[in-house]
Design an enzyme around this catalytic site. Sequence first.
Site, PDB file in Angstrom:
ATOM      1  N   VAL A 107      37.348  51.316  38.301  1.00  0.00           N
ATOM      2  CA  VAL A 107      38.711  51.612  38.771  1.00  0.00           C
ATOM      3  C   VAL A 107      39.754  51.113  37.778  1.00  0.00           C
ATOM      4  O   VAL A 107      40.823  51.688  37.651  1.00  0.00           O
ATOM      5  CB  VAL A 107      38.947  50.968  40.159  1.00  0.00           C
ATOM      6  CG1 VAL A 107      40.403  51.060  40.575  1.00  0.00           C
ATOM      7  CG2 VAL A 107      38.069  51.643  41.207  1.00  0.00           C
ATOM      8  N   GLU A 108      39.446  50.049  37.061  1.00  0.00           N
ATOM      9  CA  GLU A 108      40.451  49.410  36.195  1.00  0.00           C
ATOM     10  C   GLU A 108      40.483  50.025  34.805  1.00  0.00           C
ATOM     11  O   GLU A 108      41.439  50.726  34.473  1.00  0.00           O
ATOM     12  CB  GLU A 108      40.200  47.910  36.137  1.00  0.00           C
ATOM     13  CG  GLU A 108      40.376  47.232  37.507  1.00  0.00           C
ATOM     14  CD  GLU A 108      40.255  45.731  37.455  1.00  0.00           C
ATOM     15  OE1 GLU A 108      40.909  45.126  36.592  1.00  0.00           O
ATOM     16  OE2 GLU A 108      39.509  45.161  38.277  1.00  0.00           O
ATOM     17  N   MET A 109      39.420  49.762  33.979  1.00  0.00           N
ATOM     18  CA  MET A 109      39.464  50.256  32.609  1.00  0.00           C
ATOM     19  C   MET A 109      38.298  51.187  32.263  1.00  0.00           C
ATOM     20  O   MET A 109      38.323  51.846  31.231  1.00  0.00           O
ATOM     21  CB  MET A 109      39.561  49.071  31.637  1.00  0.00           C
ATOM     22  CG  MET A 109      40.883  48.324  31.846  1.00  0.00           C
ATOM     23  SD  MET A 109      40.984  46.730  31.044  1.00  0.00           S
ATOM     24  CE  MET A 109      41.903  47.181  29.586  1.00  0.00           C
TER      25      MET A 109
END
Lengths: 317, 286
Positions: free
Chosen positions: A121-123
């Site tokens: 979800v982040e990177m």
Amino acid sequence: MIRIRFVAALIIGMAIGTASALEPISPLPEKIDVDADKVALGKKLFMDPRLSANGTVSCHSCHTMEQWGADGRAVSIGINGQTGRRNSPTVFNAALNFRQFWDGRAANLEEQALMPILDPVEMGFQSLDEMAAAIASDPEYKESFTQVFDGEPNPRRIADALAEFQKTLITPDSAFDQYLRGDADALTERQKTGYELFKGYGCVSCHQGQLVGGNMFQKFGALKDIQLRSGGNIGDLGRYEITGNEWDKYVFKVPSLRLVSKTAPYFHDGSAATLQDAVDVMLEFQVSRDVPTEDRDAIIDFLGTLAGTHPLNNNQD
Amino acid sequence: MKLSTLVLTILLLGVLGALGLAFVHHQTRPIEEVYRTTVTDELVALHRLDKELNELVLRSRYGIDSDYDRISQIPSRIRRAMSTLLGGALRTDKIEGSNIETDLNSFRLALEAKLSAVENFKAHNAILRNSANYAPEASEALAGVARQTGDARLAEQLDRLTREILKFSVSSRTREDMQQVDELLNGIQGFVAGLPVEHRIKGLEFERHARALLKERPVTDQYVQAVLSSEVGLNLEAIQAGFHNYSLQREEQGSVFVAACVVYAGIMIMLLLFLALRVRMETDRS
């Protein structure tokens, strides 16, 4: 006469020094010793969206310098516009946290730095080697890594450089730190009252030390069941999701209050939009005290004295 | 045997013998002095950190330390010392086959359990500290309210509750004592429910803190006990003793290598003498 004055000043100074030594909060260090070349490399990496799989999200995307190391959102936006689950804590002063992340799953900054890179979800990278290859494909980075590490970019060195940069993000010299160091005029009378109330109502049981937090875990809803609170994500079980221990349900790292006046919204899920909301929740669920409005507002006034110099203004790098 | 064949045979035996000696040396070489010193230093450092952790837990429990900064730094210092230890002479390949591996595993398990107990202690101690500070004050205030309403019996009950709570905070109490406090708390519930709202809120607050105190005191002390009775110290002593024995064993094995070298040298000298004799004989013949 001069000798008497000197002795009196010495005694008063010792008394103030001793008094501040007995306080549950201590001043932040002015700086942490760092390697300047590694810091420069770490800063470049911190700002670089190539640390994400599609080249759009950098560390700075969720931990902006302009917003005191956070992003002003309840939860952050990651790769491909996906919404995260937890509020992005500030990276300012994070080097002094006893553990990293809301659930404390990273022991230090180096461990923490690589986890968002792999988070879908982040990177969004599938592997750290892929990320390192993306960095290594840049000849400028290759040269910098050779100069700093005498070797190629790899995940461990990337994490090391990122951590080194974050060590410079300290916010020393707040009004309250000046007060602790003996400057009685650094706070207004109301702010001093607010500090005494902060101690008297028990906030300092958890929010203590140089970070005014950041050195322990605590159950969210220590004295009153947090599931009775309206709003907030009770589906997030905190440290229980790491340890599996029953007591660890709704246990999170106690956040530092050093920049609390700058980094709304609050709590692990960003569910308290204002500092007033957050303090009300704390007073009800953590210390279970019914507090007059003027006392609460004095505490909020005191909390504003904890913010120190912005790292961009303290000649660290 | 032709001379050239003899030379080749001696060369082959020499090389095989040298390889064999290298293998024996690898298996039996003593642990380098620098590694032994590192291991000893790191084990002493770990011992010191373990003791410091015990002391800091007690200082926090009894309010000598008012913040957790020092106690929170110990786990990372321990992990750094362990990293040096396990990256050096106690690396798996260096201690393979010794009992140290078993001792190290026991130590790791005991350490993780102890550090977990410390974190739980910090959380529960914070709640205990807060409630121990407030509950007596709140009880006394409620007693004042009872006196104002003219209920002397209730005021006396609340005074007794205040005393019991204070005693409970500072000294060990029996299960019966705790039961008594619980009953006293139950006894005032009706009174609190009948109070005007501003006093009722304070009454409910007091009850919540008093019950927190009853609950958190034994739990906190249980974690203090877990920290103090941890076997981390004993495990470190076992590792130290195990490493010492292992070092001695490696030194003894080193003497095997010396003996092998002497035998090898003797055989090679004899073979070379024999070769020299053969060369002489060949020369004389021609």
